[in-house]
Motif scaffolding. Sequence first.
Motif, PDB file in Angstrom:
ATOM      1  N   THR A  98      55.406  30.713 129.414  1.00 25.06           N
ATOM      2  CA  THR A  98      55.750  31.165 130.755  1.00 25.06           C
ATOM      3  C   THR A  98      54.627  32.063 131.264  1.00 25.06           C
ATOM      4  N   CYS A  99      54.912  32.874 132.279  1.00 27.44           N
ATOM      5  CA  CYS A  99      53.918  33.808 132.821  1.00 27.44           C
ATOM      6  C   CYS A  99      54.479  35.226 132.847  1.00 27.44           C
ATOM      7  N   GLN A 100      53.577  36.192 132.681  1.00 28.82           N
ATOM      8  CA  GLN A 100      53.918  37.596 132.904  1.00 28.82           C
ATOM      9  C   GLN A 100      53.789  37.896 134.397  1.00 28.82           C
ATOM     10  N   PRO A 101      54.605  38.866 134.875  1.00 26.41           N
ATOM     11  CA  PRO A 101      55.606  39.641 134.149  1.00 26.41           C
ATOM     12  C   PRO A 101      56.891  38.846 133.936  1.00 26.41           C
ATOM     13  N   THR A 102      57.569  39.141 132.830  1.00 26.33           N
ATOM     14  CA  THR A 102      58.796  38.434 132.481  1.00 26.33           C
ATOM     15  C   THR A 102      60.002  39.350 132.640  1.00 26.33           C
ATOM     16  N   TYR A 103      61.154  38.729 132.771  1.00 27.54           N
ATOM     17  CA  TYR A 103      62.418  39.468 132.775  1.00 27.54           C
ATOM     18  C   TYR A 103      62.586  40.107 131.396  1.00 27.54           C
ATOM     19  N   LEU A 104      62.782  41.409 131.364  1.00 29.29           N
ATOM     20  CA  LEU A 104      62.787  42.119 130.079  1.00 29.29           C
ATOM     21  C   LEU A 104      63.978  41.743 129.203  1.00 29.29           C
ATOM     22  N   GLY A 105      65.015  41.148 129.786  1.00 30.26           N
ATOM     23  CA  GLY A 105      66.173  40.743 129.003  1.00 30.26           C
ATOM     24  C   GLY A 105      65.956  39.508 128.147  1.00 30.26           C
ATOM     25  N   TYR A 106      64.858  38.780 128.388  1.00 27.97           N
ATOM     26  CA  TYR A 106      64.588  37.594 127.576  1.00 27.97           C
ATOM     27  C   TYR A 106      64.321  37.948 126.113  1.00 27.97           C
ATOM     28  N   GLU A 107      63.684  39.091 125.892  1.00 30.64           N
ATOM     29  CA  GLU A 107      63.142  39.390 124.573  1.00 30.64           C
ATOM     30  C   GLU A 107      64.178  39.283 123.460  1.00 30.64           C
ATOM     31  N   SER A 108      65.336  39.904 123.637  1.00 22.40           N
ATOM     32  CA  SER A 108      66.308  39.926 122.542  1.00 22.40           C
ATOM     33  C   SER A 108      66.805  38.524 122.199  1.00 22.40           C
ATOM     34  N   THR A 109      66.977  37.665 123.198  1.00 22.86           N
ATOM     35  CA  THR A 109      67.429  36.297 122.937  1.00 22.86           C
ATOM     36  C   THR A 109      66.390  35.528 122.143  1.00 22.86           C
ATOM     37  N   PHE A 110      65.145  35.603 122.571  1.00 24.42           N
ATOM     38  CA  PHE A 110      64.072  34.891 121.875  1.00 24.42           C
ATOM     39  C   PHE A 110      63.879  35.439 120.459  1.00 24.42           C
ATOM     40  N   VAL A 111      63.902  36.752 120.320  1.00 25.09           N
ATOM     41  CA  VAL A 111      63.711  37.369 119.007  1.00 25.09           C
ATOM     42  C   VAL A 111      64.840  36.973 118.065  1.00 25.09           C
ATOM     43  N   TYR A 112      66.065  37.020 118.554  1.00 19.11           N
ATOM     44  CA  TYR A 112      67.210  36.663 117.718  1.00 19.11           C
ATOM     45  C   TYR A 112      67.082  35.240 117.184  1.00 19.11           C
ATOM     46  N   LEU A 113      66.647  34.323 118.024  1.00 21.78           N
ATOM     47  CA  LEU A 113      66.538  32.921 117.630  1.00 21.78           C
ATOM     48  C   LEU A 113      65.248  32.613 116.874  1.00 21.78           C
ATOM     49  N   GLY A 114      64.342  33.584 116.803  1.00 21.76           N
ATOM     50  CA  GLY A 114      63.086  33.352 116.092  1.00 21.76           C
ATOM     51  C   GLY A 114      62.121  32.469 116.863  1.00 21.76           C
ATOM     52  N   ILE A 115      62.263  32.451 118.190  1.00 26.54           N
ATOM     53  CA  ILE A 115      61.402  31.639 119.056  1.00 26.54           C
ATOM     54  C   ILE A 115      60.415  32.566 119.764  1.00 26.54           C
ATOM     55  N   GLU A 116      59.167  32.176 119.816  1.00 31.02           N
ATOM     56  CA  GLU A 116      58.152  32.989 120.472  1.00 31.02           C
ATOM     57  C   GLU A 116      58.121  32.672 121.960  1.00 31.02           C
ATOM     58  N   LEU A 117      58.115  33.717 122.790  1.00 29.51           N
ATOM     59  CA  LEU A 117      57.905  33.555 124.220  1.00 29.51           C
ATOM     60  C   LEU A 117      56.458  33.925 124.510  1.00 29.51           C
ATOM     61  N   ARG A 118      55.641  32.922 124.804  1.00 36.67           N
ATOM     62  CA  ARG A 118      54.221  33.152 125.067  1.00 36.67           C
ATOM     63  C   ARG A 118      54.023  33.241 126.575  1.00 36.67           C
ATOM     64  N   ALA A 119      53.560  34.391 127.051  1.00 41.06           N
ATOM     65  CA  ALA A 119      53.468  34.636 128.490  1.00 41.06           C
ATOM     66  C   ALA A 119      52.032  34.883 128.917  1.00 41.06           C
ATOM     67  N   ALA A 120      51.561  34.091 129.867  1.00 38.87           N
ATOM     68  CA  ALA A 120      50.202  34.222 130.382  1.00 38.87           C
ATOM     69  C   ALA A 120      50.135  35.334 131.421  1.00 38.87           C
ATOM     70  N   ALA A 121      49.087  36.136 131.362  1.00 41.14           N
ATOM     71  CA  ALA A 121      48.889  37.202 132.341  1.00 41.14           C
ATOM     72  C   ALA A 121      48.581  36.601 133.708  1.00 41.14           C
ATOM     73  N   THR A 122      49.102  37.227 134.758  1.00 39.83           N
ATOM     74  CA  THR A 122      48.797  36.828 136.130  1.00 39.83           C
ATOM     75  C   THR A 122      48.224  38.031 136.868  1.00 39.83           C
TER      76      THR A 122
END
Length: 407
Positions: free
Chosen positions: A141-165
């Motif tokens: 995805t792209c930064q900035p991201t919704y800060l609430g995504y982090e816990s869901t991705f971390v819990y599932l062990g999935i990396e959210l890779r965000a490109a700087a804009t």
Amino acid sequence: MSSMTEKTTATRTPVHTRKVLSSSDAVRRLDAIDTSAWSVHIEAMKRKQAGEAIIPLSIGDPDFPTPSYIIEGVIDALKKERTHYSDSAGEMSLRSALAELESRVTGKRIEPRQFSIFNGATSAIHATLSAIANPGDNIVTCQPTYLGYESTFVYLGIELRAAATPAPYFRYDVDRALDLIDERTVGVLVNTPSNPMGNIVPSSSLIHLFEECRHRNLWLISDEVYSVMYYEKKHTSLANLVPNFENVVVIDSLSKSHAMSGWRVGWTLSSEDFARHLREIALSTFFSGCPFIQDAAKLALLHDAHAVERMRNEYRARRDYTMNRIAEIPQFSAVSPEAGMFVMIDVHEPSDQFARRLLDGTGVSVVPGTPSGEVTRRYVRMSLTQPIPVLTEAWDRIQAWLERESA
């Protein structure tokens, strides 16, 4: 007596040899999350509860009451004893209302079985990720991201890779996101209108993104929970633009648009095949939703025009007032959001420190921009979830504090 005591003692497991209770990798990952972004908000709420004159502008919970016709609808459903188990995919009456609405808006034939009802958009995102990714996979995805995504991705062990804009607009850049794709990528995430910036991703960018994902055999997830909270420029859903939902999942909810954050009603629009997978996930996690809540949600969707427009106009007025006050302060700068209920303010210093000092100096709470990405580490997120008289008091305090600091 002596022999009985000896026998009992002999059969007990010695304390030092007992197996130590362990927690899962998922729990350990959650424990490792840096939650300091919420520390200012948590502290502000504690002070407010203790009687301090705190003005919380740090959370996106609408201050409007849930419209009365929705309240009446849920009371009526309760009287009809709509209090038993429901279909794990959601009540067919609600899914039919969503299908009718989307068919009318998109001009496509959308079927009720393409919808899955969840306990809010967060639950819908969790289920969608569970259905498409394994631990170690990534979503771009792209930064900035919704800060609430982090816990869901971390819990599932999935990396959210965000490109700087680039500042100051931080617009979603399809090519920058696609550049992050590697052999572990299973999908692309787009948030439109976005939290925290309030940007609306143009239709041309969404079409480009869809075509690239289809060509690369990737999932495309569109988080659209602010879909009706637009201002001058209307939001166009990905659902309007794609020929089919083979690799597409659109997520929406009633939390923001209808002031129903505590009701927890969100949904996905996808292919019928994918919706069947989501139903199985729902069955294994929360079994079924609340029929009486879903009855009220149907009413919300069918009779929402006046209430939604009224709230949208009020948020627009609050946004304009906030932007006028920011323009009076040389230390601050901001871009007027196209949608949503936040303004991102460049405070020209590390946001974590600033947010703490602001709370201590004024009693006004905001959220640091750091968790949304490195690109917004100097920004704070201010919500528009207070009426203009309260915003006026907040800005009067902020200006007086800044003047004292610079004296």
